[in-house]
Design an enzyme around this catalytic site. Structure first.
Site, PDB file in Angstrom:
ATOM      1  N   GLU A   1      -3.895  -2.143  49.194  1.00 19.27           N
ATOM      2  CA  GLU A   1      -2.853  -2.890  48.461  1.00 19.27           C
ATOM      3  C   GLU A   1      -3.463  -3.949  47.553  1.00 19.27           C
ATOM      4  OE1 GLU A   1      -3.813  -3.609  51.417  1.00 19.27           O
ATOM      5  OE2 GLU A   1      -3.521  -5.721  51.890  1.00 19.27           O
TER       6      GLU A   1
ATOM      7  N   HIS B   1      -8.572  -2.899  52.019  1.00 18.81           N
ATOM      8  CA  HIS B   1      -7.191  -3.194  51.633  1.00 18.81           C
ATOM      9  C   HIS B   1      -6.779  -2.400  50.392  1.00 18.81           C
ATOM     10  CE1 HIS B   1      -6.298  -6.768  54.182  1.00 18.81           C
ATOM     11  NE2 HIS B   1      -7.619  -6.891  54.196  1.00 18.81           N
TER      12      HIS B   1
ATOM     13  N   CYS C   1      -6.479  -3.313  57.964  1.00 18.00           N
ATOM     14  CA  CYS C   1      -7.190  -4.501  58.444  1.00 18.00           C
ATOM     15  C   CYS C   1      -6.653  -4.923  59.811  1.00 18.00           C
ATOM     16  CB  CYS C   1      -7.081  -5.613  57.396  1.00 18.00           C
ATOM     17  SG  CYS C   1      -8.312  -6.912  57.614  1.00 18.00           S
TER      18      CYS C   1
END
Lengths: 231, 732
Positions: free
Chosen positions: A206, A204, A87
């Protein structure tokens, strides 16, 4: 010995703890790297996390590239170290010239946060070696500027070298306009550099790290990195 | 010409009291400070006597009202801090910045206590989306919340969006923040220890937001209000994020004695409140405060509402370490004074005393008003309306589609997809279900959060309406599998100096208090917002409830969507002919009238117990609270959230004398729509049998359509398309 991941903290980063958590969850060691640090040589891989580095007041990622840690990271990349920018981290990599292209505001001029379907176009990279060829994965996006742009020449070069790693697609894997959340050119969601050691992506991984969050597909990316540095 | 004190919003009586406290004429600086601290917004001078009726204690309540935020024990040495606030008037004038700074202010209340902010929730009320101004406010507010919240890295996980004409000139922008902390890190806004050092860090102080609480928040809204735009502050979420990290680092390392944010009334409030709570005094010099522009006057520095500023009190030994932490995060930080033992707040300007007054007198001694209250005349008329007598349109499918595509019931994804709702990687139930659910890392537990408040019900009956706000919040939390623990409340009302408005306020507080007592969910603090009026009068009385619930095992969290073909659908609770104040009546018959649904607090509580038991035993696989739009809308939502259809048949015994439209659209309270596999029915029946709750099996999950006998048959795909497209269509 487990792989050592360094997570860079810029003022205004806000996904550094999530990345730290994700790295540990998949079995890596993780530590924070302060934006004023000048030595990152002890890490196997570096994560530039999402957020709003320096408030993103000039242009996303534009100020972060001048922070002391970025010189160290350029050096790290030169020596073949793995760097993933997620990002805002992707935006910083573009600003720093480590990846080709630029990021524009989303097509609808709004921040978008939601799950997206993605197709893994290249599973031969340091960041996707645990994926099947053409595998479909679900990862969330959350950004205002994810509308990827590159000129014809750069696009051609990336295509020739298999540098486009992830594209937005629909649930069946078709890459089309309807499945493009932000207007990104050719639905590009993630790319690697020519050397294959720098990866930038808007989604993302994560955030899709455990089933309780709705998807654990993001594990594949961190596990691929561990596998790459453990060779 | 009006006297200075009048221009500042003080009454003659208040001015006299200031003179009697000081035993002399106040200086201009002192007068400015009293005017902001004694404003309605800061002093709660009209509401405080009424709010005493709230239950505020309980075994889990570690901190009740009076501090920056309430704190609730969730076990394992951990606690949740939460608070809700309004930013209504600033948002009406400058939607983006008004909403953004509302988020900033409420986040500071949370991390000031030592908690890391983990969630934001936004209950929003706007006029109907018919003119450009309302659209501008709506879009600006949503973007402002997104712009600020997203940048600080705090997920906005739930909220509500409501449209009603009464909010056209005076939207309600309430913001709730929630934080997670270790109980041994609870930090208070307290300036104890004579000789301790007072430090300001964060942003520089400028001329923005001067008089925000007195001129903006504590007066009625008029056409001239746009001229008050300079009273709206400008937010800087980047600095806020740095303040969060610096503050939590200070607390983690035990470097501060007390911490307080700068909110309404700026430096004045931060200094007098911290000193007053400790029974101490404080001496500061305004010239030591970092200023954004030259030549600011002492009073401007004292009342400025520049954002992202913090006040820290520490021992002289820790002074350099505190300053170093702040500067490492790139924040301005400097010592501006010290704690004294004389109880006086002494303000100097370059060494010269320009104000000196008892800290208590500013913080706690505003004149309280026992405002007169009178039952409004309109009530008899609206309550006299007989909702049973309305003629129902023949095409019930069309009626349902009109509800599905009504601004109040259509999908909110256009709003919540602009909010980062996944950062921090705890969001276990995404927005769109009954409550937001966050898992707690390193634990099996999760918390459920929701905000609710139906102005229409409160307009028809503020006592019952306010009870329903609490009941619906509890129901949403229960539907997620959580036990309700506590609430924070934002009470939005009109001008309290008008007896009718004040009557509504008193009734609503009485209703909320009774409901909170019944559910064992104490009030942990909140906010009162009066003077919500515009050309067409006061807004509907709108008490908003923010509720926290606890889930012991995150894997037992529940969501509203159906899960699988063949599962049985049941309604728990009893459906009565209650269309008064309903969305159906508004959308189909253009009426806000009748009696709002009745609420039996015991019935409600029993229903919660049954649902929680069924979830705990793993019997039910979906739960959705029945509220606006009634059973029909709940069915539609459970279908659309899953993409599964349903076949439903009106149960003849259950709806004995109900007309079918009443059965489908009544908003009777204490009901829940659940689904379960057939094999769970036996045990489920037994649980119900042992309770005082009724239930009825009404159909099965399956197919691609919602089919209700021969009454209606709608494709879920088509319905979903219309439901998701409505908001975007209304705006463009």
């Amino acid at each position: 010995m487990p792989a050592r991941f360094g997570v860079v903290v810029f003022p205004g980063s806000n996904c550094e703890q999530d990345c730290h958590y994700a790295a540990r969850l998949v079995g890596a060691q993780a530590a924070y790297i302060w934006h004023q640090d000048t030595d990152v040589s002890k890490y196997d891989a570096i994560i530039l996390p999402g957020g709003f580095s320096y408030g993103d007041y000039l242009r996303t990622g534009a100020v972060a590239k001048f922070s002391p840690v970025m010189d160290a990271i350029l050096d790290f990349v030169d020596k073949g170290g793995l760097v993933i920018g997620i990002c805002n981290g992707f935006q910083i990599l573009l600003e720093a010239g480590l990846l080709p292209g630029a990021m524009l505001r989303n097509r609808d001029l709004k921040f978008i946060c939601r799950y997206t379907d993605l197709v893994v176009e290249n599973n031969q990279t340091n960041f996707t070696n645990k994926a099947l060829s053409g595998e479909l994965i679900r990862l969330p996006i959350a950004h205002n500027e994810g509308n990827y742009y590159a000129d014809e020449e750069a696009l051609g070069e990336m295509a020739a070298n298999g540098q486009v790693v992830l594209r937005y697609c629909d649930a069946r894997g078709t890459v089309n306009d309807d499945a493009n959340p932000n207007g990104s050119l050719q639905n590009i969601a993630g790319i690697v550099n020519r050397q294959g050691n720098v990866f930038g992506l808007m989604p993302h991984p994560e955030r899709a790290i455990e089933d309780v969050l709705g998807s654990s597909d993001g594990q594949m990316i961190f596990k691929s990195m561990i596998s790459a540095v453990s060779k | 010409m009006a006297a200075l004190y009048e221009e500042l919003g003080l009454t003659t009586e208040e001015y006299k009291k200031i003179k009697s406290i000081l035993k002399r004429e106040p200086t201009d600086v002192e007068l400015s400070m009293y005017s902001v601290m004694w404003s309605e917004h800061c002093s709660y001078k009209s509401s405080r006597p009424v709010l005493k009726g709230f239950p505020t204690k309980g075994p889990r309540i570690l901190q009740g009202p009076g501090e920056n935020a309430g704190i609730i024990d969730i076990g394992d040495g951990m606690a949740i801090a939460m608070k809700i606030e309004s930013h209504n008037h600033p948002s009406a004038i400058e939607p983006y910045q008004g909403a953004a700074t509302g988020v900033g202010g409420i986040l500071r209340d949370i991390f000031t206590m030592g908690a890391r902010p983990i969630a934001l929730l936004d209950p929003l009320y706007f006029g109907e989306l018919k003119n450009d101004r309302v659209k501008h406010i709506f879009e600006g507010v949503v973007e402002g919340i997104a712009g600020y919240g997203n940048c600080t890295g705090v997920p906005t996980i739930a909220g509500s969006v409501n449209f009603e004409e009464c909010y056209e000139g005076n939207p309600l922008v309430n913001v709730m923040a929630v934080g997670l902390m270790r109980q041994d890190k609870i930090t208070k806004g307290i300036a104890s220890g004579e000789g301790n050092v007072v430090i300001v860090f964060g942003n520089k102080t400028g001329r923005d937001g001067i008089g925000g609480v007195s001129v903006l928040a504590s007066q009625e809204f008029t056409a001239k209000s746009a001229a008050k735009r300079p009273s709206v502050q400008v937010g800087d979420p980047f600095t806020e994020k740095l303040c969060i990290e610096a503050s939590l680092e200070l607390i983690d390392n035990d470097l501060v004695v007390g911490l307080q944010d700068f909110g309404g009334a700026g430096l004045t409030c931060a200094t007098c409140e911290t000193a007053s709570r400790a029974d101490m005094g404080m001496e500061i010099d305004v010239r030591l405060v970092e200023q954004r522009e030259p030549n600011m006057e002492a009073f401007e520095i004292m009342v400025s509402e520049s954002q992202e500023r913090m006040l820290a009190i520490c021992t002289p030994e820790n002074r350099e370490r505190v300053l170093a932490v702040c500067r490492r995060w790139g924040l301005d930080a400097g010592v501006i004074g010290h704690v004294t033992g004389d109880g006086l707040l002494r303000v100097k300007d370059n060494g010269v005393v320009v104000g000196e007054m008892p800290a208590h007198s500013l913080a706690d001694e505003a004149i309280l008003y026992n405002r007169p209250a009178k039952k409004p005349a309109y009530l008899a008329e609206v309550q006299g309306f007989d909702a049973r007598a309305v003629k129902h349109p023949k095409d019930i499918g069309k009626s349902l589609m009109r509800l599905v595509t009504s601004p109040n019931l259509c999908s909110r994804h256009w709003v919540y997809e602009q909010y980062d709702h996944m950062v921090q990687t705890n969001t276990a139930v995404l927005p769109g279900s009954d409550a937001g659910v966050l898992r707690l890392k390193d634990s099996k537990k999760a918390i459920a959060l929701t905000v609710d408040g139906n102005g229409r019900y409160c307009y028809l009956d503020p006592f019952v309406g306010a009870q329903i706000a609490v009941a619906e919040a509890a129901r949403n939390v229960v539907a997620s599998g959580a036990v309700p623990l506590a609430i924070t409340d934002c009470l939005n009302f009109g001008n309290p100096e008008k007896p009718e408005n004040f009557w509504q306020f008193k009734e609503a507080v009485r209703g909320m208090g009774a409901a909170c007592t019944a559910f064992g969910t104490p009030v942990t603090g909140g906010n009162v917002s009066f003077y919500n009026e515009w050309q067409k009068g006061a807004i509907y009385p709108t008490p908003v409830v923010g509720m926290l619930g606890l889930i012991d095992d995150v894997n037992k969290r529940m969501t509203a969507g159906f899960k699988k073909e063949g599962h049985v659908i049941a309604v728990i609770g009893e459906t009565l002919p209650e269309l008064g104040g309903s969305e159906y009546l508004k959308v189909i018959h253009k009426k806000v009238a009748g009696r709002c649904p009745a609420l039996d607090l015991n019935k409600e509580r029993h229903m919660h117990a049954v649902v929680l038991e069924a979830i705990k035993l793993g019997l039910i696989v979906s739960a959705h609270d029945l509220s606006e739009g009634g059973l029909a809308m709940a069915l539609a939502e459970s279908c659309m959230l899953s993409g599964l259809g349903a076949r439903v048949s009106p149960d003849s015994a259950e709806r004995s004398d109900l007309e079918v439209n009443e059965w489908l659209f009544s908003e009777s309270q204490s009901r829940m729509l659940v689904s379960l596999p057939e094999k769970s029915m036996f045990l489920f029946d037994r649980i119900i049998h042992n309770s005082r709750v009724k239930h009825a099996y009404i159909g099965r999950v399956g197919g691609d359509d919602l089919v209700i006998d021969d009454i209606l048959n709608i494709s879920i795909l088509e319905m979903t398309k219309a439901w998701r497209g409505t908001l975007e269509c209304l705006i463009s």
